[in-house]
Design an enzyme around this catalytic site. Sequence first.
Site, PDB file in Angstrom:
ATOM      1  N   CYS A 159      -6.402  -9.645   2.578  1.00  0.00           N
ATOM      2  CA  CYS A 159      -7.025  -8.808   1.836  1.00  0.00           C
ATOM      3  C   CYS A 159      -7.978  -7.837   3.246  1.00  0.00           C
ATOM      4  O   CYS A 159      -8.817  -8.472   3.515  1.00  0.00           O
ATOM      5  CB  CYS A 159      -7.485  -8.261   0.882  1.00  0.00           C
ATOM      6  SG  CYS A 159      -8.562  -7.109   0.223  1.00  0.00           S
ATOM      7  N   ASN A 160      -7.079  -6.308   3.563  1.00  0.00           N
ATOM      8  CA  ASN A 160      -7.548  -5.690   4.878  1.00  0.00           C
ATOM      9  C   ASN A 160      -8.936  -5.244   3.767  1.00  0.00           C
ATOM     10  O   ASN A 160      -9.973  -5.002   5.024  1.00  0.00           O
ATOM     11  CB  ASN A 160      -6.904  -4.895   5.216  1.00  0.00           C
ATOM     12  CG  ASN A 160      -5.616  -5.031   5.875  1.00  0.00           C
ATOM     13  OD1 ASN A 160      -5.988  -4.790   7.119  1.00  0.00           O
ATOM     14  ND2 ASN A 160      -4.944  -5.647   5.112  1.00  0.00           N
ATOM     15  N   CYS A 195      -2.976  -3.125   5.112  1.00  0.00           N
ATOM     16  CA  CYS A 195      -2.817  -3.247   4.254  1.00  0.00           C
ATOM     17  C   CYS A 195      -1.380  -4.440   3.599  1.00  0.00           C
ATOM     18  O   CYS A 195      -0.655  -4.197   4.243  1.00  0.00           O
ATOM     19  CB  CYS A 195      -2.884  -2.412   3.104  1.00  0.00           C
ATOM     20  SG  CYS A 195      -2.302  -3.109   1.189  1.00  0.00           S
ATOM     21  N   THR A 196      -1.825  -5.978   3.161  1.00  0.00           N
ATOM     22  CA  THR A 196      -1.266  -6.623   3.543  1.00  0.00           C
ATOM     23  C   THR A 196      -0.096  -6.146   2.406  1.00  0.00           C
ATOM     24  O   THR A 196       1.325  -7.235   1.711  1.00  0.00           O
ATOM     25  CB  THR A 196      -1.742  -8.047   2.623  1.00  0.00           C
ATOM     26  OG1 THR A 196      -2.419  -8.122   1.897  1.00  0.00           O
ATOM     27  CG2 THR A 196      -2.850  -8.908   4.008  1.00  0.00           C
ATOM     28  N   HIS A 197       0.108  -5.579   1.420  1.00  0.00           N
ATOM     29  CA  HIS A 197       0.626  -5.627   0.240  1.00  0.00           C
ATOM     30  C   HIS A 197       1.950  -4.356   0.868  1.00  0.00           C
ATOM     31  O   HIS A 197       3.112  -4.794   1.044  1.00  0.00           O
ATOM     32  CB  HIS A 197       0.100  -4.291  -0.595  1.00  0.00           C
ATOM     33  CG  HIS A 197      -0.304  -4.685  -1.939  1.00  0.00           C
ATOM     34  ND1 HIS A 197      -1.532  -5.411  -1.628  1.00  0.00           N
ATOM     35  CD2 HIS A 197       0.224  -4.436  -3.164  1.00  0.00           C
ATOM     36  CE1 HIS A 197      -1.994  -5.567  -2.851  1.00  0.00           C
ATOM     37  NE2 HIS A 197      -0.773  -5.855  -3.556  1.00  0.00           N
ATOM     38  N   TYR A 224      -7.969  -2.546  -5.203  1.00  0.00           N
ATOM     39  CA  TYR A 224      -9.320  -3.284  -4.536  1.00  0.00           C
ATOM     40  C   TYR A 224      -9.548  -1.911  -3.436  1.00  0.00           C
ATOM     41  O   TYR A 224     -10.492  -1.740  -2.664  1.00  0.00           O
ATOM     42  CB  TYR A 224      -9.562  -4.008  -3.023  1.00  0.00           C
ATOM     43  CG  TYR A 224      -9.738  -5.622  -3.843  1.00  0.00           C
ATOM     44  CD1 TYR A 224      -9.945  -5.981  -5.610  1.00  0.00           C
ATOM     45  CD2 TYR A 224      -9.461  -6.804  -3.362  1.00  0.00           C
ATOM     46  CE1 TYR A 224     -10.676  -6.753  -5.992  1.00  0.00           C
ATOM     47  CE2 TYR A 224     -10.377  -7.467  -3.935  1.00  0.00           C
ATOM     48  CZ  TYR A 224     -10.523  -8.130  -5.419  1.00  0.00           C
ATOM     49  OH  TYR A 224     -10.644  -9.185  -5.720  1.00  0.00           O
ATOM     50  N   GLY A 225      -7.963  -1.011  -3.210  1.00  0.00           N
ATOM     51  CA  GLY A 225      -8.595  -0.481  -2.349  1.00  0.00           C
ATOM     52  C   GLY A 225      -9.271   1.401  -2.545  1.00  0.00           C
ATOM     53  O   GLY A 225      -9.438   1.862  -1.311  1.00  0.00           O
ATOM     54  N   GLU A 250       2.631  -3.463  -6.655  1.00  0.00           N
ATOM     55  CA  GLU A 250       1.858  -4.314  -7.592  1.00  0.00           C
ATOM     56  C   GLU A 250       3.581  -4.129  -8.732  1.00  0.00           C
ATOM     57  O   GLU A 250       3.042  -5.456 -10.219  1.00  0.00           O
ATOM     58  CB  GLU A 250       0.992  -3.826  -8.200  1.00  0.00           C
ATOM     59  CG  GLU A 250      -0.170  -4.620  -7.505  1.00  0.00           C
ATOM     60  CD  GLU A 250       0.141  -6.146  -7.177  1.00  0.00           C
ATOM     61  OE1 GLU A 250       0.152  -6.257  -7.934  1.00  0.00           O
ATOM     62  OE2 GLU A 250      -0.739  -6.411  -5.962  1.00  0.00           O
ATOM     63  N   ASP A 296      -6.609 -12.008  -2.253  1.00  0.00           N
ATOM     64  CA  ASP A 296      -6.093 -10.564  -2.135  1.00  0.00           C
ATOM     65  C   ASP A 296      -6.193 -10.327  -3.701  1.00  0.00           C
ATOM     66  O   ASP A 296      -6.670 -10.738  -4.819  1.00  0.00           O
ATOM     67  CB  ASP A 296      -4.551 -10.469  -1.924  1.00  0.00           C
ATOM     68  CG  ASP A 296      -4.331  -9.562  -1.563  1.00  0.00           C
ATOM     69  OD1 ASP A 296      -4.964  -8.029  -1.476  1.00  0.00           O
ATOM     70  OD2 ASP A 296      -2.878  -8.993  -2.094  1.00  0.00           O
ATOM     71  N   SER A 297      -5.568  -8.646  -3.751  1.00  0.00           N
ATOM     72  CA  SER A 297      -6.682  -7.944  -4.614  1.00  0.00           C
ATOM     73  C   SER A 297      -5.039  -8.393  -6.099  1.00  0.00           C
ATOM     74  O   SER A 297      -5.047  -8.087  -6.755  1.00  0.00           O
ATOM     75  CB  SER A 297      -6.399  -6.514  -5.005  1.00  0.00           C
ATOM     76  OG  SER A 297      -5.059  -6.252  -3.990  1.00  0.00           O
TER      77      SER A 297
HETATM   78  N1  DGL Z   1      -3.461  -5.684  -0.114  1.00  0.00           N
HETATM   79  C1  DGL Z   1      -5.112  -5.321  -0.418  1.00  0.00           C
HETATM   80  C2  DGL Z   1      -5.739  -4.697   1.196  1.00  0.00           C
HETATM   81  O1  DGL Z   1      -4.883  -5.540   1.788  1.00  0.00           O
HETATM   82  C3  DGL Z   1      -5.202  -4.261  -1.213  1.00  0.00           C
HETATM   83  C4  DGL Z   1      -4.844  -3.543  -1.820  1.00  0.00           C
HETATM   84  C5  DGL Z   1      -5.658  -3.102  -3.005  1.00  0.00           C
HETATM   85  O2  DGL Z   1      -5.541  -3.672  -3.737  1.00  0.00           O
HETATM   86  O3  DGL Z   1      -5.485  -1.645  -3.033  1.00  0.00           O
HETATM   87  O4  DGL Z   1      -6.323  -3.512   2.046  1.00  0.00           O
END
Ligand code: DGL
Length: 300
Positions: free
Chosen positions: A74-75, A205-207, A43-44, A173, A11-12
């Site tokens: 990571c989505n 989003c996995t966050h 990453y978003g 984060e 993931d990011s």
């Molecule tokens: N957790 C990631 C996702 O599921 C990345 C989120 C990010 O870094 O913006 O999209």
Amino acid sequence: MKKPRVIGIFDSGVGGLTVMKEILEQLLDVRIVYFGDTARVPYGNRSREELIRFGEEIVTFLIGQGAEVIVVACNSSSATALPILRERFDVPMIGMVEPGARLAVEKTIAGRIGLIATETTVRSKAYSSAVSRALAKGSLPEDLVLREAWQQGEQPISLIKAQGCPLFVPLIEAGLANSVEARGIAQTYLAPLHAEGVDTLILGCTHYPFLEPVLREILGEDVLIVDPALAVVKELEILLQHLDEWEQSGLIGSPSPSVRGKKQWRARYYVSGDPELFRQVGNTLLQEPIDHVEQVILGE
Ligand code: DGL
């Protein structure tokens, strides 16, 4: 005794830990190598090309660490880079979007599915297509009234509203998932979904599972929150069974003992940024404490 399989997850940042947590709880016979690209988070708002490049670097690293299966936790990467990564690497890969969309179709009771995700994931429209694909391939809602209404063409089932939430990931984060700021921002992001009458909300989003208590407080009990991680674990379990069968029937070779390793370990953590911050924020989520995180620099 059967050797545990090695799963590579990336993931990011800390987001993929929400997927890893489910895997560790439900699949006892696996080891995990985790990579969080914290030097390049978020990453978003990255382009597809960037996410393909980052994905290639990370998958190469994880395979070098013995990964036999990759979970793209990571989505944003799943929605954009995953098809290309699948073409470029032989190792089997599981993403977030297809399992997440299937789970939402199964759980919705009114057919009004909503999504919160990064801007990249929302822009890709991957979830909306995946919901239609899931229905076309035979996924059905568990709710019998909706199932019948949909089968008779009386009630559509679709993703009716997708909301980008760019401020969530930096907050999480930074370890601020449970802050006043997070609560205020969540209220703003969730208002349009409420207004549309969404009955099922995909955490795209996995966050975002880090924010679940805050989201639940704002949404109340009427909206079902769907975490794709639960469906990812099921898909991973099935894939691992297939790998065992293929290995036993000689269709694929078994990895050398040196790759799976002799020493006992359950999870290894690598990040591209600050290992200590990752350790601190990650420890707020995982039951098994993260005691060691190593920094690895990828790319230039
Ligand atoms: N957790 C990631 C996702 O599921 C990345 C989120 C990010 O870094 O913006 O999209």
